[in-house]
Design an enzyme around this catalytic site. Structure first.
Site, PDB file in Angstrom:
ATOM      1  N   GLU A  18      12.942  -3.439  -4.758  1.00 40.11           N
ATOM      2  CA  GLU A  18      11.912  -3.678  -5.760  1.00 40.11           C
ATOM      3  C   GLU A  18      12.449  -3.419  -7.167  1.00 40.11           C
ATOM      4  OE1 GLU A  18       8.613  -0.959  -5.598  1.00 40.11           O
ATOM      5  OE2 GLU A  18       7.315  -2.262  -6.780  1.00 40.11           O
TER       6      GLU A  18
ATOM      7  N   GLY B 157       0.825  -1.201   0.000  1.00 31.82           N
ATOM      8  CA  GLY B 157       0.000   0.000   0.000  1.00 31.82           C
ATOM      9  C   GLY B 157       0.860   1.251   0.000  1.00 31.82           C
TER      10      GLY B 157
ATOM     11  N   ASN C 242      10.226   5.103 -15.072  1.00 31.55           N
ATOM     12  CA  ASN C 242      11.602   5.218 -15.563  1.00 31.55           C
ATOM     13  C   ASN C 242      12.087   6.664 -15.545  1.00 31.55           C
ATOM     14  OD1 ASN C 242      11.398   2.510 -15.799  1.00 31.55           O
ATOM     15  ND2 ASN C 242      11.970   2.393 -17.967  1.00 31.55           N
TER      16      ASN C 242
END
Lengths: 398, 384
Positions: free
Chosen positions: A244, A127, A384
């Site tokens: 991540e 979240g 990006n």
């Protein structure tokens, strides 16, 4: 300078290969190879098999049930799993929350939550994003107010991947709005079954239900579910986001995806020859292949640098950009390769057990949807453009 | 797996880097690069004394390193200073001789700094492809004579000996061999060199051979295989020279973005420029990875080696052009000037793309090597 795997690493590689050969159910690898929809049970089945072998938490130290592997071992494992068409490990508990708890959590939190990730008790979701806080994540507003030994949470999260499967969600919440926006953010673990949590699906352009909106209305969360210190959540979030990004680079996925693409391009006809021999298409393929070969080494260099230092490095932003560009180009070329057969879309053909005659080549059904779905790669995990901002500030120091 | 250099190789790089920073300053370089000789014999002797040429060759050949990554670190330093000395020709010719297994005395002379070598394979009509070589060698008594012309050979006027690729049969024999490699002494009647300055500094030349006396290097018919290997080593060296050039351009451009002020702020604060710079930084890392891959594959079997070498030179060609053009653009008007070192680095980077094959040539070659082994022989100058 030594790019070769050591004898021990090569031995490890064959160990992984034999393990996958013996333990990866053909039903699962067939589904992954054909890019069919995976169910929650499919993911849980594969997680349990890895957990039995002790190979589920590749980013954790052994004392918490992790593998304690070197960067080279992790790389080998990822590539072997991807090329054997194993389901991707769902990262939220294992690759994102787990390392954060190990680094910043209390002993009690680690003892409570980590085993539950390993044995599959808890499916985690993330979240972070909100409707008003995407690239500008730190402007998030979902609020948690301390009342005795509880937090009362009100607000909204969005783009929550697999929220529909999740038991628990780790959230960034605002606990103070008086100072800089990066201050006053806290990292809170919330039970999805708490009263006041409402989940609404978001249908994506490929028709899939992959992400969700989550609404919190007066949700009561035990204060013991705060990770680290109140108002210091941004630090933990940045650590998590670096992990991540490195995962999203997805070199193993890219290698597997490129091999699958090569098969398609050999099979598709261009007049009397395979499409692979069309000079324009072959040039696109060669450029992609070289970029991927370079990326493999860039990835290993970054992993080695991270292994020597104190965890992930800013170079992970470079990996995220180029890794996602390569993976998107693979799906883009697969779509182009189909020619007119990129257009038909029978959604049921992506479910296990669909037995109707395929339209066009057997592998065609999921290709365009897969291409569309993968547009997300350059958007999520920090777009990006945001990665370029990180390069500019952290590496180039402009 | 380890991406750091062992201590002795790092020392080699540091030693050369310190020497060049100290004794081959940009002013020295500008003077030498624009001089009538286009190189400097005193610098050459100093480099030999430092052991730089020795580092390019194996112990069997009289050197003390000669590995792919030794060559890499030397040429990376060359790129950082834009040194124009005849290292590339000496490297390529010396490795051809070393690989052929003869002329060790000459390699020793080169290592000592007493002999300069050049490697002449390309011709006006052959572009970058060695197998299109038309120079003809004839047997004459014990030895050979060569007649023909070689194109754009760097620092060929500096060379005492030239390694020349020539045709020894009008059509390929049963093994597909039609070429051999020869050693030609520069100082003889049948050798004429038309030298000229290069746009990025230093000099090159057209070689005309008219019944020039030549000694066979290696076996008759081995010419293309030996040349291919020498070209692979030269391509590796150029790739690492480009890495050194690009790293320097990156430092210079970042410095400029931090200090040049417009609209009352350093221009590096503008996102339009920041993101272009981030892309350059990313591409340079991909290029470095490509150069590492090529070095790591240099001792592998031919197919793996040539594939990695062409992948590297393709990447260097593509990224090099991007870096050169973007660096000039990011500098604006001052990037166009002769006065600023940057423009010379950009020129060198662009011209590396014109040495030993540009990005198109190497992409085509990579594709040929990636295709089925059987089709490789007929494509893109890849001999059997």
């Amino acid at each position: 300078m030594d790019l070769d795997f050591s004898d021990e690493e090569l031995e490890f590689q064959s160990e992984v290969q034999s393990f996958l050969h013996a333990n990866l159910p053909k039903r699962l690898s067939d589904k992954v190879k054909a890019r069919l929809r995976l169910t929650k049970q499919d993911h849980e089945e594969w997680h349990a098999i890895l957990a039995d072998r002790g190979w589920l938490a590749t980013h954790w130290p052994p004392e918490w049930g992790g593998t304690g592997w070197s960067v080279a071992q992790r790389f080998i494992f990822d590539v072997e799993c991807a090329t054997a068409h194993a389901p991707e490990i769902i990262p939220f508990g294992l690759k994102m929350l787990g390392p954060v708890l190990i680094r910043y959590g209390t002993e009690e939190q680690k003892r409570h939550w980590l085993p539950r990730i390993l044995d599959g008790t808890d499916w985690w979701c993330q979240g972070f994003s909100e409707p008003g806080a995407g690239s500008d994540l730190a402007s998030l507003r979902c609020a948690a107010v301390r009342e005795g030994d509880e937090y009362i949470v009100n607000g909204q999260k969005t783009w929550t991947t697999f929220g529909q499967h999740a038991d628990v969600i780790f959230c960034l919440v605002r606990t103070d709005s008086s100072g800089k926006k990066q201050q006053g953010i806290s990292f809170l673990l919330i039970d999805m079954k708490s009263p006041g949590v409402e989940l609404r699906p978001i249908r994506l352009l490929d028709g899939e239900h992959e992400v969700n909106e989550i609404f919190f209305t007066d949700v009561r969360v035990p204060a013991a579910n705060l990770v680290g210190e109140e108002d210091h959540g941004w630090t933990y979030a940045k650590y998590l986001l670096t992990l991540e990004r490195t995962g999203i680079a997805g070199v193993g996925q890219a290698i597997a995806g490129f091999r699958a693409l090569q098969e398609i391009v050999q099979d598709q006809r261009d007049g009397h020859q395979p499409l692979a021999q069309n000079p324009l298409f072959a040039t696109r393929m060669a450029r992609l292949e070289i970029d991927l070969e370079n990326m493999k080494t860039t990835n290993l260099r970054a992993l080695c640098a991270a292994g020597k230092g104190d965890g992930p490095v800013a170079e992970s932003s470079m990996l995220k950009i180029r890794g996602t560009e390569i993976r998107q180009e693979i799906t883009s070329l697969a779509r182009r390769a189909l020619g007119p057969y990129a257009q038909p879309f029978v959604s049921e053909a992506l479910d296990e057990g669909f037995n109707n005659e395929p339209i066009g080549p057997g592998y065609a059904a999921p290709i365009t949807a897969d291409y569309l779905n993968n547009r997300k790669l350059s958007i999520y995990g920090g777009s990006n453009e945001i990665q370029r901002e990180i390069i500019v500030k952290a590496i180039l120091e402009l | 797996m380890d991406f750091s250099h062992p201590e002795d190789r790092q020392m080699l790089a540091d030693t050369l880097g310190r020497y060049l920073a100290d004794k081959y300053t940009f002013e020295d370089r500008a003077r030498i690069a624009g001089s009538t000789q286009g190189w400097c014999r005193e610098q050459w002797s100093s480099l030999a004394q430092l052991g730089i040429m020795g580092a390019l060759f194996s112990e069997e050949a009289g050197g003390y390193c000669g590995g792919a990554f030794d060559i890499a670190v030397v040429f990376e330093q060359v790129g950082k200073t834009l040194a124009v000395e005849p290292l590339l020709g000496t490297l390529m010719a010396g490795h051809a001789l070393e690989h052929a297994g003869n002329e060790h005395a000459l390699i020793a002379e080169a290592i000592a700094g007493n002999a300069v070598l050049a490697f002449a394979f390309q011709e006006a009509a052959s572009r970058y492809a060695p197998h299109l070589c038309d120079c003809a060698a004839k047997q004459a008594g014990e030895g050979w004579t060569i007649t023909g012309a070689k194109a754009v050979t760097p620092q060929i006027e500096a060379a005492d000996h030239i390694v020349v690729l020539a045709r020894t049969a009008s059509s390929p024999d049963a093994q597909g061999a039609a070429h051999s490699l020869f050693l030609v002494a520069a100082d003889q009647a049948g050798v004429a060199i038309n030298g000229y300055p290069m746009i990025d500094g230093g000099r090159g030349g057209e070689l005309a051979l008219n019944n020039a006396n030549a000694r066979l290097v290696g076996n008759r018919g081995d010419g293309l295989a030996l040349a291919e290997r020498a070209i692979a080593i030269g391509t590796l060296a150029l790739s690492w020279e480009a890495i050194g050039v690009m790293d320097t351009i990156k430092v210079q451009t970042l410095e400029f973005l931090r200090t040049r002020t417009q609209f009352s702020v350093p221009i590096g604060k503008f996102q339009a420029l920041q993101h272009r710079m981030a892309t350059l930084a990313l591409e340079i890392e991909q290029a470095r990875s490509a150069a590492i891959n090529a070095a790591a594959a240099l001792e592998a079997e031919r197919h793996t080696r040539e594939r990695a070498v062409s992948a590297a030179k393709f990447t260097i060609g593509q990224v090099g052009t991007l870096v050169a053009e973007e660096a000039i653009q990011l500098h604006g008007g001052i990037g166009m000037t002769w006065e600023l070192p940057l423009s010379h680095y950009a020129k060198r980077l662009l011209m590396i793309g014109h040495q030993l094959g540009d990005e198109d040539y190497h992409l085509e070659r990579f594709m040929a090597f990636s295709a089925a082994e059987t089709s490789v022989e007929t494509q893109a100058g890849a001999p059997a």
